[in-house]
Design an enzyme around this catalytic site. Structure first.
Site, PDB file in Angstrom:
ATOM      1  N   LYS A  11       0.916  -1.030   0.104  1.00 57.13           N
ATOM      2  CA  LYS A  11      -0.108  -0.008   0.014  1.00 57.13           C
ATOM      3  C   LYS A  11       0.879   1.176   0.013  1.00 57.13           C
ATOM      4  CE  LYS A  11      -3.238  -2.676   0.170  1.00 57.13           C
ATOM      5  NZ  LYS A  11      -4.077  -3.127  -1.018  1.00 57.13           N
TER       6      LYS A  11
ATOM      7  N   ASP B 116      -0.319  -0.349  -4.757  1.00 56.19           N
ATOM      8  CA  ASP B 116      -1.875  -0.079  -4.513  1.00 56.19           C
ATOM      9  C   ASP B 116      -1.740   1.350  -3.881  1.00 56.19           C
ATOM     10  OD1 ASP B 116      -4.404  -0.149  -4.483  1.00 56.19           O
ATOM     11  OD2 ASP B 116      -4.753  -1.713  -3.440  1.00 56.19           O
TER      12      ASP B 116
ATOM     13  N   ASP C 197      -9.397  -1.098  -9.142  1.00 56.76           N
ATOM     14  CA  ASP C 197      -9.836  -1.879  -8.067  1.00 56.76           C
ATOM     15  C   ASP C 197     -11.256  -1.155  -7.895  1.00 56.76           C
ATOM     16  OD1 ASP C 197     -10.631  -3.409  -5.746  1.00 56.76           O
ATOM     17  OD2 ASP C 197      -8.711  -2.882  -4.851  1.00 56.76           O
TER      18      ASP C 197
ATOM     19  N   LYS D 294     -13.884  -7.648  -6.793  1.00 52.82           N
ATOM     20  CA  LYS D 294     -14.034  -7.842  -5.470  1.00 52.82           C
ATOM     21  C   LYS D 294     -15.755  -8.210  -5.401  1.00 52.82           C
ATOM     22  CE  LYS D 294     -10.243  -5.802  -2.963  1.00 52.82           C
ATOM     23  NZ  LYS D 294      -9.731  -4.612  -2.706  1.00 52.82           N
TER      24      LYS D 294
HETATM   25 MG    MG Z   1      -6.647  -2.280  -3.928  1.00 55.94          MG
END
Ligand code: MG
Length: 368
Positions: free
Chosen positions: A165, A193, A241, A265
């Site tokens: 991240k 990300d 995402d 997701k």
């Molecule tokens: Mg992500």
């Protein structure tokens, strides 16, 4: 077959370690998960789970799921759970949008369909590929050295794909990417990300300041427009995402060439049925996929792995096992588990996971 009872459970899943996204903007300690148990008139019991990653990551939250279910679940009594497409369509007529509130119902119906037909969900989704799916770690943001320590811990459990991240501090982000890309093993993949933290100028600065193969950047900016601007001025692959919520987003991503990879997701897109449409489009359009849940226990993770293992290995970049980061274990010894950094779906009818209701406690709502 008819649905004759729907029970809703709420359980808190505390994280083993506090977790930070994007330069410490957001700290997470506990996830609020909702379990759905659908019982049928011939004695089958299907399970689903919906668990947003806290309240601040997506426009989704635990009590929001239960509010959606409070509206939808009573109207599903008497429906045929095997007619999953019709059932999803009916839910969309009852309540347009709010996909994250409906995904656990869809998941429970796939579980019932699998038990009824004595097939695993991965086989119902088109058939299992025999190669296990690599699990991506989720490396909380920190200094480059702190992040490397976390990667080493994951490495010790066999992980070879890492989601690191980044976001918020440009100079430090460039250092993070350069340092971690240098320290990674040859057989490892690290992707970065930003969780929408950058504006285009920042994303372009960071991405153009680092080189090296086999790295990509996930959701650099808030909107698809901004990500497209970044795409036009950078060369590293981009993964979308949070920007992929409905099928039309995927159509845009493909038509406008915004990204080469998408992270589907299940909870965010409304469950396995809607994710399946996206999977099939990606296969035709040549878009690679990460397949994950937004959060949850081994139940949600196992549904994800069933779906991920129905995808040809050359298209799949990884999945994620949230249950390794939270407690309690609601179905000990069951479900999709980490085997040296890879995971396979259980070879059992349905999802192959039955949560221990002594851990879930009393249902917070029952509709019959
Ligand atoms: Mg992500």
């Amino acid at each position: 077959m008819k649905i004759n009872k729907i029970s809703i459970y709420k359980i808190d899943l505390p994280l083993h370690k506090p977790y930070w996204l994007s330069g410490g903007r957001l700290r997470f300690d506990v996830l609020d998960s909702t379990f759905v148990c659908i019982e049928t008139d011939d004695g089958l019991e299907g399970w689903g789970e919906g668990c947003p990653w806290g309240e601040t990551y997506l426009p989704a939250f635990g009590s929001g799921i239960r509010a959606v279910l409070g509206l939808v679940a009573p109207q599903l009594i008497g429906s045929d759970p095997l007619k999953i497409e019709q059932l999803n369509r009916n839910m969309d007529l009852m309540l347009p949008g709010h996909e994250y509130g409906k995904s656990a119902v869809d998941m429970a119906c796939w579980d019932i369909l699998g038990q009824h037909s004595e097939m695993s969900v991965v086989d119902l989704l088109g058939g299992r590929y025999d190669i296990p799916v690599p699990i991506a770690s989720s490396v909380s943001t920190g200094t480059p050295e702190q992040m490397l320590e976390l990667i080493k811990e994951f490495r010790d459990s066999g992980y070879h794909v890492h989601s690191a991240k980044v976001g918020a501090d440009l100079e430090l982000d460039i250092e993070r990417v350069k340092f971690l890309s240098r320290e990674k093993n040859r057989d490892e993949v690290i992707f970065y990300d930003a969780n929408r933290a950058w504006i285009p100028q920042e994303a372009i600065s960071v991405m153009n300041a680092v080189d090296g193969g086999n790295i990509w950047f996930e959701q650099p900016c808030e909107t698809l427009e901004q990500c497209l601007q970044v795409r036009r001025q950078t060369s590293h692959p981009i993964c979308i995402d949070e920007g992929l919520k409905i099928f039309n987003d995927l159509l845009r991503i493909s038509n406008e060439g915004i990204a080469e990879i998408v992270n589907i997701k299940l909870n965010r897109v409304g469950g396995l049925s809607k994710a399946r449409r996206m999977r099939d489009f990606c296969l035709e359009a040549g878009i690679a996929m990460l397949i994950m849940e937004t959060g949850g226990s081994v139940l949600a993770d196992t549904a994800t792995v069933h779906f991920a293992q129905s995808i040809p290995p050359e298209f799949i970049r990884g999945t994620w096992l949230c249950h390794e980061m939270v407690g309690p274990d609601v179905a000990e010894g069951q479900g999709a588990r980490n085997i040296n950094g890879d995971v396979s779906a259980p070879d059992l009818p349905g999802l192959g996971v039955k949560p221990d209701i002594s851990i879930l406690g009393e249902p917070v709502a029952v509709y019959e």
